[in-house]
Design a protein around this motif. Structure first.
Motif, mmCIF file in Angstrom:
data_model
loop_
_atom_site.group_PDB
_atom_site.id
_atom_site.type_symbol
_atom_site.label_atom_id
_atom_site.label_comp_id
_atom_site.label_asym_id
_atom_site.label_seq_id
_atom_site.Cartn_x
_atom_site.Cartn_y
_atom_site.Cartn_z
ATOM 1 N N ASP A 79 14.806 32.246 40.260
ATOM 2 C CA ASP A 79 16.205 32.522 39.938
ATOM 3 C C ASP A 79 16.496 32.335 38.456
ATOM 4 O O ASP A 79 17.357 33.031 37.896
ATOM 5 C CB ASP A 79 17.131 31.616 40.757
ATOM 6 C CG ASP A 79 17.301 32.114 42.182
ATOM 7 O OD1 ASP A 79 16.968 33.292 42.440
ATOM 8 O OD2 ASP A 79 17.753 31.332 43.033
ATOM 9 N N ASP A 82 15.288 35.821 37.196
ATOM 10 C CA ASP A 82 15.909 37.059 37.673
ATOM 11 C C ASP A 82 17.429 37.072 37.575
ATOM 12 O O ASP A 82 18.019 38.132 37.350
ATOM 13 C CB ASP A 82 15.503 37.316 39.129
ATOM 14 C CG ASP A 82 14.062 37.776 39.233
ATOM 15 O OD1 ASP A 82 13.502 38.210 38.204
ATOM 16 O OD2 ASP A 82 13.481 37.684 40.329
ATOM 17 N N LYS A 83 18.085 35.935 37.777
ATOM 18 C CA LYS A 83 19.547 35.942 37.739
ATOM 19 C C LYS A 83 20.071 36.328 36.358
ATOM 20 O O LYS A 83 20.982 37.161 36.261
ATOM 21 C CB LYS A 83 20.096 34.566 38.167
ATOM 22 C CG LYS A 83 19.834 34.219 39.632
ATOM 23 C CD LYS A 83 20.419 35.262 40.578
ATOM 24 C CE LYS A 83 20.366 34.814 42.040
ATOM 25 N NZ LYS A 83 19.027 34.938 42.642
ATOM 26 N N ALA A 86 19.666 40.077 35.869
ATOM 27 C CA ALA A 86 20.583 40.912 36.639
ATOM 28 C C ALA A 86 22.024 40.730 36.216
ATOM 29 O O ALA A 86 22.740 41.711 35.982
ATOM 30 C CB ALA A 86 20.432 40.593 38.131
ATOM 31 N N ILE A 92 17.985 44.646 35.879
ATOM 32 C CA ILE A 92 17.506 44.838 37.237
ATOM 33 C C ILE A 92 18.725 44.897 38.163
ATOM 34 O O ILE A 92 19.767 44.348 37.836
ATOM 35 C CB ILE A 92 16.535 43.722 37.683
ATOM 36 C CG1 ILE A 92 17.193 42.334 37.570
ATOM 37 C CG2 ILE A 92 15.258 43.759 36.870
ATOM 38 C CD1 ILE A 92 16.299 41.206 38.081
ATOM 39 N N SER A 96 17.000 39.468 42.625
ATOM 40 C CA SER A 96 15.608 39.343 43.083
ATOM 41 C C SER A 96 14.797 40.454 42.439
ATOM 42 O O SER A 96 14.958 41.625 42.776
ATOM 43 C CB SER A 96 15.517 39.441 44.612
ATOM 44 O OG SER A 96 16.180 38.349 45.221
ATOM 45 N N GLY A 97 13.960 40.065 41.502
ATOM 46 C CA GLY A 97 13.179 41.049 40.765
ATOM 47 C C GLY A 97 11.801 40.520 40.441
ATOM 48 O O GLY A 97 11.122 39.946 41.306
ATOM 49 N N GLY A 99 10.769 37.892 38.918
ATOM 50 C CA GLY A 99 10.579 36.465 39.150
ATOM 51 C C GLY A 99 10.336 36.120 40.604
ATOM 52 O O GLY A 99 9.844 35.029 40.903
ATOM 53 N N HIS A 100 10.691 37.014 41.529
ATOM 54 C CA HIS A 100 10.464 36.793 42.955
ATOM 55 C C HIS A 100 9.222 37.528 43.457
ATOM 56 O O HIS A 100 8.981 37.559 44.664
ATOM 57 C CB HIS A 100 11.677 37.261 43.759
ATOM 58 C CG HIS A 100 12.874 36.378 43.630
ATOM 59 N ND1 HIS A 100 13.625 36.312 42.483
ATOM 60 C CD2 HIS A 100 13.457 35.514 44.514
ATOM 61 C CE1 HIS A 100 14.626 35.458 42.654
ATOM 62 N NE2 HIS A 100 14.546 34.960 43.869
ATOM 63 N N SER A 153 11.087 43.342 46.220
ATOM 64 C CA SER A 153 10.884 42.443 45.092
ATOM 65 C C SER A 153 9.625 41.599 45.248
ATOM 66 O O SER A 153 9.064 41.131 44.250
ATOM 67 C CB SER A 153 12.096 41.526 44.922
ATOM 68 O OG SER A 153 12.294 40.734 46.078
#
Length: 216
Positions: A79, A82-83, A86, A92, A96-97, A99-100, A153
């Motif tokens: 998180d 990715d957070k 996004a 993204i 959830s990208g 990093g997940h 993801s």
């Protein structure tokens, strides 16, 4: 009587409104997707539970405080990557990208293991890997009850993450049960952490006391 003439650019007057609404909608959708996934405490609890089991099996003892601190970082790492990508940068479609992704996380763990092989700190690599991989896999559990989500993801860049939906994420009955079970699990794991001697807590307290005692 002649008809009233309107400005030639009148048809474009609503474009700024549509532009702003598009960004508001995207921000709301990305933010609401956070509610449908596991919360930070839940990820920390799952990670500690799994890591505690491995240390009991391998060493017959509770986790050490340094490993627990690395583990906690690992449980939040996907998180933390990715957070911002996004919600802040917008590169993204959801939180959830990369990093997940099991592909990315697996490569990171292998890389960390190679870098620390001569220092004897592989336990930190194991703690980080368990925390990060557990985070990615528990977030993917939502696909079992929410037909609007995918596991794309998990295998980025081989597959691409899906764009989150709002209504499907919030009002699925199983999602609500998952939310309740998550906090029940947090309570149980906190009890085990207390029985283990609260590893990591005393170190944080010591650091805070030293910071307060340092003259300004």
């Amino acid at each position: 009587m002649s008809s009233m003439a309107f400005p030639a650019n009148c048809r474009h007057m609503n474009e700024p409104v549509r532009f702003e609404l598009r960004y508001v909608r995207n921000y709301f959708t990305r933010s609401i997707s956070f509610l449908s996934s596991m919360w930070p405490l839940g990820h920390a609890a799952i990670g500690y539970l799994l890591y505690r089991l491995t240390t009991r099996v391998r060493f017959d003892r509770p986790p050490g405080y340094r490993s627990v601190l690395v583990l906690m970082f690992g449980t939040q790492f996907p998180d933390l990557v990715d957070k911002p990508l996004a919600w802040i940068l917008g590169v993204i479609p959801s939180g959830s990208g990369p990093g997940h992704s099991l592909v990315v996380l697996g490569a990171l763990v292998i890389g960390f293991g190679c870098c620390t092989s001569w220092h004897g700190n592989r336990e930190y690599v194991a703690a980080f890997g368990i925390g990060a991989l557990a985070h990615a896999l528990t977030d993917a559990v939502e696909v079992l009850w929410n037909p609007y989500t995918t596991t794309g993801s998990l295998f980025w860049p081989i597959s691409s993450p899906s764009t989150p939906t709002v209504m499907g994420a919030l009002f699925e009955p199983l999602s609500e049960l998952y939310f309740i079970a998550e906090f029940a699990l947090v309570g149980i794991v906190l009890g085990w952490w207390y029985r283990d001697g609260c590893p990591g807590l005393e170190r944080i307290r010591t650091a805070l006391r030293q910071a307060q005692a340092t003259p300004k």
